[in-house]
Design a protein around this motif. Sequence first.
Motif, PDB file in Angstrom:
ATOM      1  N   ASP A   2       1.883   2.453  -7.167  1.00 46.20           N
ATOM      2  CA  ASP A   2       2.514   2.267  -5.526  1.00 46.20           C
ATOM      3  C   ASP A   2       1.531   0.970  -4.751  1.00 46.20           C
ATOM      4  O   ASP A   2       0.418   1.382  -5.193  1.00 46.20           O
ATOM      5  N   VAL A   3       2.236   0.791  -3.611  1.00 45.09           N
ATOM      6  CA  VAL A   3       1.451  -0.281  -3.364  1.00 45.09           C
ATOM      7  C   VAL A   3       0.084   0.088  -2.471  1.00 45.09           C
ATOM      8  O   VAL A   3      -0.773  -0.344  -2.369  1.00 45.09           O
ATOM      9  N   SER A   4      -0.349   1.469  -1.663  1.00 47.05           N
ATOM     10  CA  SER A   4      -1.051   1.632  -1.278  1.00 47.05           C
ATOM     11  C   SER A   4      -2.432   1.677  -2.595  1.00 47.05           C
ATOM     12  O   SER A   4      -3.670   1.433  -2.231  1.00 47.05           O
ATOM     13  N   SER A   5      -2.464   1.886  -3.652  1.00 49.82           N
ATOM     14  CA  SER A   5      -3.437   2.616  -4.105  1.00 49.82           C
ATOM     15  C   SER A   5      -3.327   1.334  -4.748  1.00 49.82           C
ATOM     16  O   SER A   5      -4.500   1.090  -4.811  1.00 49.82           O
ATOM     17  N   ILE A   7      -3.697  -1.223  -3.031  1.00 43.47           N
ATOM     18  CA  ILE A   7      -4.039  -2.328  -1.987  1.00 43.47           C
ATOM     19  C   ILE A   7      -5.766  -1.725  -2.237  1.00 43.47           C
ATOM     20  O   ILE A   7      -6.994  -2.380  -2.086  1.00 43.47           O
ATOM     21  N   LEU A   8      -5.856  -0.348  -2.086  1.00 42.21           N
ATOM     22  CA  LEU A   8      -7.019  -0.167  -2.581  1.00 42.21           C
ATOM     23  C   LEU A   8      -7.904  -0.381  -3.422  1.00 42.21           C
ATOM     24  O   LEU A   8      -9.259  -1.019  -3.608  1.00 42.21           O
TER      25      LEU A   8
END
Length: 412
Positions: A2-5, A7-8
Amino acid sequence: MDVSSMILLFMGMLLVAALMQPLSVFLRLPYSLMLVLSGYLGAELVTSFGIDTGLRWQHFHAIVFYIFLPALIFESALHLNVRTLSKKILPILILSTPMMLLATVLSASFIFWGIGYPDYFPWMAALLTGALLSATDPAAVITLFKKVGVSDQLILLIEGESLFNDAVAILLFGLFSSLLMMPGEIFSFSFAAQKFAWVFFGGILIGVLILLCLIPLFTRINDEFSKMVIMICGAYGSYLLAESFLHVSGVIAVLVVGLGFGEMLRKQELKIKQKLNSIWQFNGQLAESLIFLLLGITVTWGMFEQQWLAMLLGIAAVLIARAFGLLVTVPVINLLPGTRVNIKEGIVLYWGGVRGAVTIALALSLPLELESWFTIQSIAYGVVLFSICVQSATTPLLIKAIKLKGTNDEMP
């Protein structure tokens, strides 16, 4: 993933890259080596706790080909002076094209016969390997060359060779990949030559058209932010238009656009020129740093256990092919007016032809449908690690040993 993972993970990689720079200076180790080691150790630590980052092989092609490569090629082209380059264009083209093609065939032949399993590792896979191993990346040694007073001519030859042979290597990589992915097709040199010409000259055409569209905007707008946006649009727009829509060489298109914007940038006010140059230098260094981190993340101990012989074959192939290529081409270059490569410069030209970010980028983007992809990737990793740990590390000792600065011994 996913996008949040994603980015992290990206933020974590940036933080590691930032920390490794001062640490590499303190330990007096190559920055690229520190990135590889930190990527490998970080990946081992994360997986030992049973944590799944969500990063998969299928992500690498898009990340590397559509984000990192355009930035690397554009930044390299941007800082080459076309007028200076044109004075040495013939020797640079000899080094970057005929010698690169010769090195590709020689490396491929050595690796193909050394592995000796044509059903698993066919001739086309060997050519693919030879192409990705032929991309030189002298960034790690150029700074040293400038510090010790290596001639401007030699630095220009090495930088120009790297820029153009990277473009040709990526083009050949795409060509051989597509031929490998066409089952039942019989390899034809005429077909390959026609496709190469279409992809190569099509890329040049796209680059010229993009420049014609964007240069008038660039020259008429004095705002730094707007100029930077136009350059980004030129770099990534030319690449995407060429690769995704017209199926010609995006790298050649970016190369043309980068050289064109470089000339325009040199005519700007000093403040604007310095700011835009520094931003693109940051972009290029960031892309290169993340590529070396990805190498560390994706390398496994199993590669060394299972593919150590293939790695050694790759290292030997690269060294032999470059030596033979220079022995053939340097005498021809020395016949050209205004260019003379002496013996000591020839030695540095040989040892300074290190492999780096582009070779890693191509290895990371190998199609997983290829049966021999793991062997090809292992060979590429072995060659790059040899370049980092041996060639880059010993170049200062070599320059000191042969006393390069101020010498005039001519190569026969």
